[in-house]
Scaffold this active site. Structure first.
Site, PDB file in Angstrom:
ATOM      1  N   CYS A 179     -41.675 -53.207 -12.198  1.00  0.00           N
ATOM      2  CA  CYS A 179     -41.197 -52.532 -13.416  1.00  0.00           C
ATOM      3  C   CYS A 179     -39.761 -52.029 -13.293  1.00  0.00           C
ATOM      4  CB  CYS A 179     -42.123 -51.376 -13.790  1.00  0.00           C
ATOM      5  SG  CYS A 179     -43.789 -51.941 -14.158  1.00  0.00           S
ATOM      6  N   HIS A 231     -38.282 -46.434 -18.403  1.00  0.00           N
ATOM      7  CA  HIS A 231     -39.339 -47.451 -18.361  1.00  0.00           C
ATOM      8  C   HIS A 231     -40.540 -46.901 -19.127  1.00  0.00           C
ATOM      9  CE1 HIS A 231     -42.316 -50.238 -17.196  1.00  0.00           C
ATOM     10  NE2 HIS A 231     -42.920 -49.432 -16.338  1.00  0.00           N
ATOM     11  N   ASN A 289     -46.917 -51.101 -21.805  1.00  0.00           N
ATOM     12  CA  ASN A 289     -46.028 -51.292 -20.652  1.00  0.00           C
ATOM     13  C   ASN A 289     -45.684 -52.776 -20.529  1.00  0.00           C
ATOM     14  OD1 ASN A 289     -44.841 -51.507 -18.128  1.00  0.00           O
ATOM     15  ND2 ASN A 289     -46.316 -50.194 -17.084  1.00  0.00           N
TER      16      ASN A 289
END
Ligand code: COA
Length: 322
Positions: free
Chosen positions: A113, A249, A279
């Site tokens: 990520c 993020h 996500n």
């Protein structure tokens, strides 16, 4: 002195939108639980046959259009992904072919990520040292293909999509500072425990799905994201009042809110897309940036703080004058 600056942004989300309610038919969960514990309402899911490179190309075309450049101007392609089309060639080379760009470096960055921050760090160094003048950075992920759709603790949290930026050489920053970190000792907390050298299902009986100890990941994420935000402000001798937008993020709204609180930033100055996208791993920051640029929130000249955390663990931040 040469710096790098973000010349344009682009995003792509698959057509299919999957609402939380749909999970109620698949696993033992509720729309309320997902909203309360993660802030997620819905996510986009790639169509059958739609790949990470397809989404990357769509986002890249929009970023190039926004930047006013064409394929002939691009002299570096970096794709951050943990869901590549193939083991090789790299997704960046597949994107390069689809964009009909030839004879320039193209490679993938694998930092889960945090991949977009790692890519930005690398591309900024290329540009500042004269190795590139116009770089295409793309975060693209097809997490729907590495989800265990019977595991309620992970399948509700992720989505598919791609975000891209064109980074160009400029006389003023642009990218002011980047900060990247990793600590491999946390491998067991967040992983897809299958691969080439360790073997797929046959060898380890491990399926190529996300395995996550959510609560431990949550606690570590909140701690290091707070630390890296402080590190970035201190390195640049600024305080939170100087930041126009935090673009984090997008993993969990509670992680985002905790980071904003630690920084003393009101949520009105935080770009949140996790509710709509879930996500999307390394695509989440460039996608969130693109959303906020296109809806008019993020304006030229504003100071942006990006920060990310992911498997590895990896984490990083960037301070950028847009
Ligand atoms: N629906 C209903 N219940 C669920 C559920 C779901 N989709 N998923 C998990 N639960 C249950 C758990 O089984 C657990 O039940 P138990 O207490 O009977 O064992 C309970 O909910 C609480 O689980 P817990 O893990 O303590 O919840 P949490 O507050 O930590 O929230 C996450 C769970 C996954 C949302 C949260 O931990 C998280 O977001 N972690 C970080 C994820 C992340 O960011 N990953 C990527 C990093 S890039």
């Amino acid at each position: 002195m040469t710096y790098s600056t973000i010349a344009g942004t682009g995003g792509y989300l698959p057509e299919r939108v999957m609402e939380n309610k749909e999970f109620e038919k698949i696993v033992d969960t509720t729309d309320e639980w997902i909203r309360e514990r993660s802030g997620i309402k819905r996510r986009h899911i790639a169509a059958d046959g739609e790949t990470t490179s397809d989404m990357a190309v769509a986002a890249a075309r929009k970023a190039m259009e926004a930047a006013g450049v064409d394929t002939g101007d691009i002299d570096l392609i970096i794709v951050s992904t943990t869901t590549p089309d193939k083991v090789f060639p790299s997704t960046a080379c597949i994107v390069q072919r689809q964009l009909e760009i030839r004879n320039i470096p193209a490679f993938d960055v694998h930092a889960a990520c945090s991949g977009f921050i790692y890519s930005l760090d690398i591309a900024d160094r290329f540009i500042r040292t004269g190795g590139a003048g116009c770089a295409l950075l793309i975060g693209s992920e097809t997490y729907s293909r590495i989800l265990d759709w019977t595991d309620r603790s992970t399948c509700v949290l992720f989505g598919d999509g791609a975000g891209a930026v064109v980074l160009r050489a400029a006389e003023a920053p642009g990218v002011i500072s980047t900060h990247i970190h990793a600590d491999g000792q946390y491998e067991d907390l967040l992983q897809v425990p299958a691969g080439i050298s360790s073997g797929y299902d046959q060898v380890r009986k491990a399926r190529a799905y996300i395995h996550m100890k959510g609560h431990e990941v949550f606690r570590k994420a909140v701690a290091v994201l707070g630390e890296i935000a402080r590190e970035t402000l201190a390195a640049n001798q600024i305080d939170e009042g100087d930041i126009d937008w935090l673009i984090p993020h997008q993993a969990n709204l509670r992680i985002i809110a905790a980071t904003a609180k630690r920084l003393g930033l009101p949520m009105e100055r935080v770009v949140v897309t996790v509710d709509e996208h879930a996500n999307t791993s390394s695509a989440s920051i460039p996608l969130a940036l693109d959303v906020a640029v296109r809806d008019g929130r993020v304006k030229r000249g504003e100071l942006l703080l990006f920060e990310a955390f992911g498997a590895g663990f990896t984490w990083g931040s960037a301070l950028v004058r847009y």
